[in-house]
Design an enzyme around this catalytic site. Structure first.
Site, PDB file in Angstrom:
ATOM      1  N   HIS A 231       0.843  -1.185   0.000  1.00 11.58           N
ATOM      2  CA  HIS A 231       0.000   0.000   0.000  1.00 11.58           C
ATOM      3  C   HIS A 231       0.881   1.239   0.000  1.00 11.58           C
ATOM      4  O   HIS A 231       1.729   1.422   0.873  1.00 11.58           O
ATOM      5  CB  HIS A 231      -0.916   0.021   1.214  1.00 11.58           C
ATOM      6  CG  HIS A 231      -1.765   1.247   1.297  1.00 11.58           C
ATOM      7  ND1 HIS A 231      -2.693   1.574   0.335  1.00 11.58           N
ATOM      8  CD2 HIS A 231      -1.802   2.243   2.211  1.00 11.58           C
ATOM      9  CE1 HIS A 231      -3.281   2.707   0.661  1.00 11.58           C
ATOM     10  NE2 HIS A 231      -2.756   3.139   1.793  1.00 11.58           N
ATOM     11  N   ARG A 338      19.927  13.327  14.861  1.00  9.59           N
ATOM     12  CA  ARG A 338      20.082  14.385  13.871  1.00  9.59           C
ATOM     13  C   ARG A 338      21.254  14.136  12.934  1.00  9.59           C
ATOM     14  O   ARG A 338      21.384  14.826  11.924  1.00  9.59           O
ATOM     15  CB  ARG A 338      20.247  15.736  14.588  1.00  9.59           C
ATOM     16  CG  ARG A 338      19.074  16.074  15.482  1.00  9.59           C
ATOM     17  CD  ARG A 338      19.229  17.413  16.140  1.00  9.59           C
ATOM     18  NE  ARG A 338      19.267  18.493  15.178  1.00  9.59           N
ATOM     19  CZ  ARG A 338      19.383  19.791  15.516  1.00  9.59           C
ATOM     20  NH1 ARG A 338      19.480  20.138  16.783  1.00  9.59           N
ATOM     21  NH2 ARG A 338      19.425  20.710  14.579  1.00  9.59           N
TER      22      ARG A 338
END
Length: 372
Positions: A231, A338
């Site tokens: 999907h 990060r």
């Protein structure tokens, strides 16, 4: 159930449904009910998944089954992004399938074939076991599709009547899917008589026999390749096949529409089909009944080819990257690594595909993030 209106889930979401009055006498047994799925009306103005009009080809029938699988996942509360693998026994290939799909390409002529339900079929298991799926006439290890060329025809012509009759009987004893005469060869009378009304199809082609063997082997391998449905929205970005996944209403279609305006191309929306065409390559394509369509909440179904032109549509592409959209709060985003980002690998048909998770939050430009 005759005369009732059945409410059937569409392939979009459990909150969207289509109602269709069915003539139950047209359905042969209860199993047919499991294969009904309703597609929203497309640009052609009709529903090709309707059991009254019916899918137009084997590919369409598979598209209906793919939609059904996703709907069942919705009903049971399963993750719609999960794989829906096609079961081998659900995708048999018959001689009539091969003839219909390759008639023009291989210049095929149907001479005679099976007339009842007792029809041999090829399954994915035939690709891993002897005999071979397609090959030149072999009486020791019979191929599933036996190809007769000039040498084989000369061998049969040199046999006396009794030996020819025994050889013909041996050719049909293992119930091959089809016997195909190449080079526009004449079919011997005993072969034609033995095939008439039997389970084995008898076909002739004007192409050379070695071309038939090469193309049939390739086509059968592709038709019976392992397949799954994911999907999401499958696109070509910078020549790379990228599948965009995520929870319902996470912005997949809106992101795809923005990427289309940036010059990228659409392969399939909602239910792209992926097949393993080699040990390390997964190819994605679009079911025929979903071709050119993109559903965007609030806008409905858009015809991408009509809006952006032929260049905005890509027929198929190798899957190289999965981008997963995930809604996150500001605290969750701030807690992400990060330096390395959210990278992982996802198994698709036993092939490892890189996956990157992109946080979805107000104010973030997802198109720029995905392009990066």
């Amino acid at each position: 159930l005759g005369g009732q209106q059945l409410r059937l889930l569409t392939n979009r979401s459990s909150s969207t449904a289509a109602t269709l009055k069915l003539d139950m006498t047209s359905l042969s047994d209860r199993d047919d009910l499991k294969r009904i799925a309703i597609y929203p009306a497309c640009s052609r103005g009709m529903c090709l998944g309707c059991p009254m009009t019916g899918p137009r080809s084997r590919q369409d029938r598979l598209g209906v089954e793919r939609s059904r699988d996703i709907d069942l996942a919705d009903e049971k509360g399963h993750d719609r992004t999960a794989l829906v693998e096609r079961i081998a026994s659900e995708r048999p290939v018959t001689a009539r399938d091969l003839f219909d799909e390759l008639q023009d390409r291989l210049q095929l002529e149907w001479i005679c074939g099976p007339r009842g339900d007792d029809t041999p079929a090829l399954s994915p298991l035939d690709l891993t076991e002897r005999p071979a799926a397609a090959g030149f006439l072999n009486l020791i290890h019979p191929n599933r599709v036996q190809v007769v060329g000039g040498e084989e025809s000369a061998y049969l012509a040199g046999l006396d009547a009794d030996t020819l009759a025994a050889t013909v009987e041996q050719m049909f004893a293992q119930r091959p899917l089809a016997i195909l005469f190449g080079d526009a060869l004449d079919v011997p009378g005993p072969v034609r008589d033995r095939a008439d009304g039997g389970p084995t199809a008898l076909i002739r082609s004007r192409l050379r026999s070695h071309e038939l063997v090469s193309y049939l082997d390739y086509h059968i391998a592709r038709s019976l390749a392992r397949r799954v449905t994911l999907h999401g929205v499958f696109m070509e970005m910078f020549t790379i096949g990228v599948l965009i996944t995520g929870d319902p209403a996470s912005g997949k279609s809106e992101l795809a529409l923005e990427l289309l305006t940036r010059g990228h191309r659409l392969v399939a929306d909602d239910a792209p089909e992926f097949s393993q065409i080699s040990p390390e390559i997964i190819e994605g394509s679009c079911p025929e009944i979903l071709q050119d369509c993109l559903e965007v909440r609030g806008l409905g179904i858009l015809n991408i080819r009509a809006m952006f032109g032929d260049s905005a549509i890509k027929r198929s592409k190798y899957l190289r990257l999965i981008v997963h959209l995930k809604r996150m709060s500001a605290e969750q985003i701030s807690g992400m690594d990060r330096l390395s980002g959210a990278h992982a690998d996802r198994d698709v048909l036993s092939v490892s595909i890189p996956q990157v998770t992109v946080p979805v939050a107000p104010g973030r430009n997802l198109a720029v993030l995905v392009e990066s």
